[in-house]
Write an enzyme that holds these catalytic residues in place. Sequence first.
Site, PDB file in Angstrom:
ATOM      1  CB  SER A  16      -8.310   0.892   6.935  1.00 32.10           C
ATOM      2  OG  SER A  16      -8.078   0.871   5.551  1.00 32.10           O
ATOM      3  CE1 TYR A  21      -2.720   1.384   6.803  1.00 29.65           C
ATOM      4  CE2 TYR A  21      -4.487   0.761   5.314  1.00 29.65           C
ATOM      5  CZ  TYR A  21      -3.962   1.638   6.249  1.00 29.65           C
ATOM      6  OH  TYR A  21      -4.684   2.759   6.625  1.00 29.65           O
TER       7      TYR A  21
HETATM    8  P1  NAP Z   1      -0.135   9.953   8.449  1.00 34.75           P
HETATM    9  O1  NAP Z   1      -0.468  11.227   7.807  1.00 34.75           O
HETATM   10  O2  NAP Z   1       0.928   9.110   7.855  1.00 34.75           O
HETATM   11  O3  NAP Z   1       0.151  10.140  10.021  1.00 34.75           O
HETATM   12  C1  NAP Z   1       0.489   9.028  10.797  1.00 34.75           C
HETATM   13  C2  NAP Z   1       0.892   9.460  12.176  1.00 34.75           C
HETATM   14  O4  NAP Z   1       1.269   8.297  12.938  1.00 34.75           O
HETATM   15  C3  NAP Z   1       2.056  10.407  12.209  1.00 34.75           C
HETATM   16  O5  NAP Z   1       1.784  11.405  13.177  1.00 34.75           O
HETATM   17  C4  NAP Z   1       3.236   9.540  12.639  1.00 34.75           C
HETATM   18  O6  NAP Z   1       4.181  10.353  13.306  1.00 34.75           O
HETATM   19  C5  NAP Z   1       2.528   8.530  13.564  1.00 34.75           C
HETATM   20  N1  NAP Z   1       3.208   7.249  13.708  1.00 34.75           N
HETATM   21  C6  NAP Z   1       3.512   6.355  12.726  1.00 34.75           C
HETATM   22  N2  NAP Z   1       4.097   5.275  13.255  1.00 34.75           N
HETATM   23  C7  NAP Z   1       4.153   5.465  14.592  1.00 34.75           C
HETATM   24  C8  NAP Z   1       4.629   4.698  15.676  1.00 34.75           C
HETATM   25  N3  NAP Z   1       5.216   3.507  15.492  1.00 34.75           N
HETATM   26  N4  NAP Z   1       4.501   5.189  16.931  1.00 34.75           N
HETATM   27  C9  NAP Z   1       3.953   6.394  17.124  1.00 34.75           C
HETATM   28  N5  NAP Z   1       3.472   7.180  16.148  1.00 34.75           N
HETATM   29  C10 NAP Z   1       3.590   6.721  14.884  1.00 34.75           C
HETATM   30  O7  NAP Z   1      -1.439   9.038   8.487  1.00 34.75           O
HETATM   31  P2  NAP Z   1      -2.986   9.433   8.455  1.00 34.75           P
HETATM   32  O8  NAP Z   1      -3.439   9.339   7.070  1.00 34.75           O
HETATM   33  O9  NAP Z   1      -3.249  10.633   9.280  1.00 34.75           O
HETATM   34  O10 NAP Z   1      -3.540   8.133   9.192  1.00 34.75           O
HETATM   35  C11 NAP Z   1      -3.770   8.043  10.570  1.00 34.75           C
HETATM   36  C12 NAP Z   1      -4.390   6.681  10.829  1.00 34.75           C
HETATM   37  O11 NAP Z   1      -5.565   6.534  10.043  1.00 34.75           O
HETATM   38  C13 NAP Z   1      -3.496   5.508  10.445  1.00 34.75           C
HETATM   39  O12 NAP Z   1      -3.703   4.447  11.323  1.00 34.75           O
HETATM   40  C14 NAP Z   1      -3.982   5.160   9.061  1.00 34.75           C
HETATM   41  O13 NAP Z   1      -3.704   3.844   8.718  1.00 34.75           O
HETATM   42  C15 NAP Z   1      -5.456   5.387   9.228  1.00 34.75           C
HETATM   43  N6  NAP Z   1      -6.207   5.626   7.996  1.00 34.75           N
HETATM   44  C16 NAP Z   1      -5.834   6.595   7.110  1.00 34.75           C
HETATM   45  C17 NAP Z   1      -6.628   6.819   5.991  1.00 34.75           C
HETATM   46  C18 NAP Z   1      -6.322   7.860   4.952  1.00 34.75           C
HETATM   47  O14 NAP Z   1      -6.942   7.824   3.875  1.00 34.75           O
HETATM   48  N7  NAP Z   1      -5.420   8.794   5.202  1.00 34.75           N
HETATM   49  C19 NAP Z   1      -7.774   6.067   5.808  1.00 34.75           C
HETATM   50  C20 NAP Z   1      -8.095   5.075   6.720  1.00 34.75           C
HETATM   51  C21 NAP Z   1      -7.313   4.866   7.816  1.00 34.75           C
HETATM   52  P3  NAP Z   1       5.742  10.024  13.360  1.00 34.75           P
HETATM   53  O15 NAP Z   1       6.142   9.559  11.990  1.00 34.75           O
HETATM   54  O16 NAP Z   1       6.406  11.265  13.820  1.00 34.75           O
HETATM   55  O17 NAP Z   1       5.884   8.949  14.370  1.00 34.75           O
HETATM   56  C1  GCO Z   2      -4.187   2.763   0.143  1.00 38.40           C
HETATM   57  C2  GCO Z   2      -4.536   3.798   1.152  1.00 38.40           C
HETATM   58  C3  GCO Z   2      -5.529   3.253   2.147  1.00 38.40           C
HETATM   59  C4  GCO Z   2      -6.068   4.352   3.004  1.00 38.40           C
HETATM   60  C5  GCO Z   2      -7.131   3.959   3.957  1.00 38.40           C
HETATM   61  C6  GCO Z   2      -8.411   3.586   3.307  1.00 38.40           C
HETATM   62  O1  GCO Z   2      -3.050   2.716  -0.304  1.00 38.40           O
HETATM   63  O2  GCO Z   2      -5.103   2.039  -0.260  1.00 38.40           O
HETATM   64  O3  GCO Z   2      -3.436   4.360   1.771  1.00 38.40           O
HETATM   65  O4  GCO Z   2      -5.064   2.154   2.792  1.00 38.40           O
HETATM   66  O5  GCO Z   2      -5.052   4.992   3.671  1.00 38.40           O
HETATM   67  O6  GCO Z   2      -6.710   3.059   4.925  1.00 38.40           O
HETATM   68  O7  GCO Z   2      -9.414   3.491   4.257  1.00 38.40           O
END
Ligand code: NAP
Ligand code: GCO
Length: 266
Positions: free
Chosen positions: A144, A157
């Site tokens: 992240s 986080y």
């Molecule tokens: P999201 O839309 O909230 O999807 C998260 C997924 O993880 C869902 O499919 C959820 O499914 C699953 N999940 C959550 N807790 C779990 C657990 N304990 N065991 C198994 N599955 C679990 O999140 P996203 O934005 O796609 O993010 C995916 C990853 O990228 C995360 O690690 C997030 O921190 C990271 N990330 C996101 C962003 C962003 O801007 N969106 C940026 C940087 C990093 P269920 O709820 O059905 O279990």
């Molecule tokens: C927040 C966001 C972030 C992103 C991501 C950034 O509240 O700042 O949810 O944490 O999801 O991880 O890279």
Amino acid sequence: MVSFDLTGKTALVTGAAYGIGFAIAKALADAGAKIAFNCRSEKNKDAALTAYAAVGIDAHGYLADVSDEEQVGSLMARIEAELGGVDILVNNAGVIKRVPMLEMPAADFRQVVDIDLTGPFICAKAVIPGMIRRGGGKIINICSMTSELGRETVSAYAAAKGGLKMLTRNIAAEYGKYNIQCNGIGPGYITTPQTAPLREPLPDGTRHPFDEFIRARTPAQRWGEPEDLAGPAVFLASSASDFVNGHILYVDGGLLSYIGRQPEEK
Ligand code: NAP
Ligand code: GCO
């Protein structure tokens, strides 16, 4: 010749029912890999299987919480029996709680760290022995911006994602000799359900202040789409990256290189 082909490989993308995980799983499938994913609810699993089928992917969905070692053990046994050992693990499952640190109960802090940091440890620990037996493997940890930067309300986080960066380097250090590459992808701000509350337009139809803030902070002047992570994921999953280890590839439209858009002169 450089190859991004994943034919014959089995990939497990955790939490790939939707969002970033789904886009990464699709990209790995398009490159030839067999796809396994897990999530925590039957409803999400069924909806995801329909979504995978709609884009022509025969994905295998399982129920398992990544923070539960027993459930992950059964998950790996089922994947091994049905698809073969995991060659590519993408630790994508994650949660966030946006709460000022002083208002956050320790139990909630622990829960975030359990899923976002201990979960990747548990999943990596479960696949590494098989990777050693088969002569190598790829682990990709989804980090992240908060692996590098702090911000208000995301202490748990950020602590977990900072830790995940170092877990990535440590796995690379400890298991690189077995031809295992463990790298991270650090997405910038990506349009998924996780970030939806930060993009919700205001009642008057104008942009959410956080939405404006991210556009001003990102040289690309836009949010990322989950598909922006497809190429980096295929690269890190393929033999094209066999000498890349312990690296975090930030896919952020330039955010980490930018001080932010300067205010207009008055
Ligand atoms: P999201 O839309 O909230 O999807 C998260 C997924 O993880 C869902 O499919 C959820 O499914 C699953 N999940 C959550 N807790 C779990 C657990 N304990 N065991 C198994 N599955 C679990 O999140 P996203 O934005 O796609 O993010 C995916 C990853 O990228 C995360 O690690 C997030 O921190 C990271 N990330 C996101 C962003 C962003 O801007 N969106 C940026 C940087 C990093 P269920 O709820 O059905 O279990
Ligand atoms: C927040 C966001 C972030 C992103 C991501 C950034 O509240 O700042 O949810 O944490 O999801 O991880 O890279």
